[in-house]
Design a protein around this motif. Structure first.
Motif, PDB file in Angstrom:
ATOM      1  N   TRP A  17      62.052   1.171  54.015  1.00  0.00           N
ATOM      2  CA  TRP A  17      61.009   1.693  53.126  1.00  0.00           C
ATOM      3  C   TRP A  17      59.905   0.658  52.943  1.00  0.00           C
ATOM      4  O   TRP A  17      58.717   0.983  53.006  1.00  0.00           O
TER       5      TRP A  17
ATOM      6  N   ASP B 102      57.650  11.212  40.970  1.00  0.00           N
ATOM      7  CA  ASP B 102      57.707  12.614  41.389  1.00  0.00           C
ATOM      8  C   ASP B 102      57.627  13.581  40.223  1.00  0.00           C
ATOM      9  O   ASP B 102      57.258  14.730  40.397  1.00  0.00           O
TER      10      ASP B 102
ATOM     11  N   ILE C 198      61.440   6.537  41.697  1.00  0.00           N
ATOM     12  CA  ILE C 198      61.222   7.764  42.477  1.00  0.00           C
ATOM     13  C   ILE C 198      61.086   8.958  41.538  1.00  0.00           C
ATOM     14  O   ILE C 198      60.153   9.760  41.668  1.00  0.00           O
TER      15      ILE C 198
ATOM     16  N   ASN D  17      58.725   7.950  54.476  1.00  0.00           N
ATOM     17  CA  ASN D  17      59.130   7.350  53.208  1.00  0.00           C
ATOM     18  C   ASN D  17      59.926   8.314  52.329  1.00  0.00           C
ATOM     19  O   ASN D  17      60.923   7.919  51.724  1.00  0.00           O
ATOM     20  N   VAL D  18      59.488   9.563  52.254  1.00  0.00           N
ATOM     21  CA  VAL D  18      60.155  10.520  51.374  1.00  0.00           C
ATOM     22  C   VAL D  18      61.616  10.750  51.777  1.00  0.00           C
ATOM     23  O   VAL D  18      62.486  10.803  50.893  1.00  0.00           O
TER      24      VAL D  18
ATOM     25  N   GLN E 159      65.278   1.859  41.597  1.00  0.00           N
ATOM     26  CA  GLN E 159      64.564   2.647  42.603  1.00  0.00           C
ATOM     27  C   GLN E 159      64.674   4.139  42.308  1.00  0.00           C
ATOM     28  O   GLN E 159      63.705   4.880  42.455  1.00  0.00           O
ATOM     29  N   GLN E 160      65.846   4.595  41.890  1.00  0.00           N
ATOM     30  CA  GLN E 160      65.996   6.009  41.532  1.00  0.00           C
ATOM     31  C   GLN E 160      65.080   6.382  40.375  1.00  0.00           C
ATOM     32  O   GLN E 160      64.451   7.447  40.394  1.00  0.00           O
TER      33      GLN E 160
ATOM     34  N   ASN F 244      63.484   8.013  50.250  1.00  0.00           N
ATOM     35  CA  ASN F 244      63.576   8.251  48.802  1.00  0.00           C
ATOM     36  C   ASN F 244      64.671   9.268  48.486  1.00  0.00           C
ATOM     37  O   ASN F 244      65.458   9.080  47.557  1.00  0.00           O
ATOM     38  N   ASN F 245      64.700  10.358  49.255  1.00  0.00           N
ATOM     39  CA  ASN F 245      65.697  11.400  49.017  1.00  0.00           C
ATOM     40  C   ASN F 245      67.113  10.876  49.232  1.00  0.00           C
ATOM     41  O   ASN F 245      68.034  11.252  48.505  1.00  0.00           O
TER      42      ASN F 245
ATOM     43  N   ARG G 291      66.343  -0.067  52.000  1.00  0.00           N
ATOM     44  CA  ARG G 291      65.299  -0.779  51.251  1.00  0.00           C
ATOM     45  C   ARG G 291      64.299  -1.426  52.204  1.00  0.00           C
ATOM     46  O   ARG G 291      63.086  -1.283  52.038  1.00  0.00           O
TER      47      ARG G 291
END
Length: 162
Positions: free
Chosen positions: A134, A53, A49, A108-109, A45-46, A112-113, A131
Motif C-alpha cells: 500500500w 470511507d 479506512i 489500493n482499495v 489502519q482499519q 484496504n478491503n 502495508r
C-alpha cells in the motif's frame, strides 16, 4: 467561457485537496504507521479506512468531482483541442483519472478491503507485505496527483479568452 473558468476552478481545487491528502499520508501518516506493531497497525489502519470511507461528502465525492468535471471543458472546447489549455487539461485529467482514480480503485482499495477483514488481535503473519505494498502504491500515485494538479494550475492561465 465563464462556466469553463468556474468548473476549472472547482476541479483544480478538488485535485489539489486530493494531492494534499496523499501528501499528508506520504509525509506524516505513513511514517507514523511504520512505527506500529502488527496489532496496533491493524487497529489504526482499519479506523483510518473506515473514517475516510464513511464521510460521504469527503474523499469520495471530491475525487469523483475531480475526475468527472474536467470532461465539461474538454467537451465544450473540443474544437479548440489544439490550444495549450485543452491539451494541459486533457493531460492533467488523464493523469488524475487513471494515475490516481483507477490506480486507487484497482490497487489500493483491494488492500484496504483486505485490511478491513483482519482480526486486529491476531493480524496475518504477512501483514507487513500488505502495508508495504500500500505504501509503495501511494508513493507512486502521490507524485502523479501533484503533476496533475500542477498541469491544471498551468491550464488555468491558458484558458481561451473567447
Amino acid at each position: 467561457m465563464n462556466s469553463v473558468r468556474v468548473v476549472h476552478l472547482v476541479y483544480t481545487y478538488g485535485i489539489g485537496l486530493f494531492a494534499g491528502l496523499l501528501y499528508t499520508f506520504e509525509q506524516g501518516v505513513i511514517p507514523a504507521l511504520m512505527t506500529l506493531s502488527a496489532t496496533e497497525y491493524a487497529k489504526v489502519q482499519q479506523e483510518l479506512i473506515r473514517s475516510l470511507d464513511a464521510f460521504p461528502t469527503g474523499v469520495i465525492v471530491v475525487a469523483n468531482l475531480a475526475m468527472l468535471l474536467p470532461l465539461y471543458p474538454l467537451g465544450r472546447l473540443w474544437k479548440e483541442r489544439h490550444t495549450a489549455y485543452w491539451r494541459l487539461t486533457a493531460l492533467g485529467w488523464v493523469l488524475f483519472f487513471f494515475g490516481v482514480g483507477v490506480f486507487t480503485i484497482a490497487l489500493n482499495v483491494p488492500i484496504n478491503n483486505t485490511v478491513l477483514t483482519w482480526n486486529p488481535a491476531a493480524p496475518p503473519t504477512d501483514w507487513e507485505s500488505a502495508r508495504n505494498a500500500w505504501n509503495s502504491l501511494n508513493a507512486i500515485r502521490t507524485p502523479i496527483n501533484f503533476l496533475s494538479f500542477l498541469l491544471m494550475i498551468w491550464a488555468a492561465f491558458e484558458i481561451p479568452k473567447g
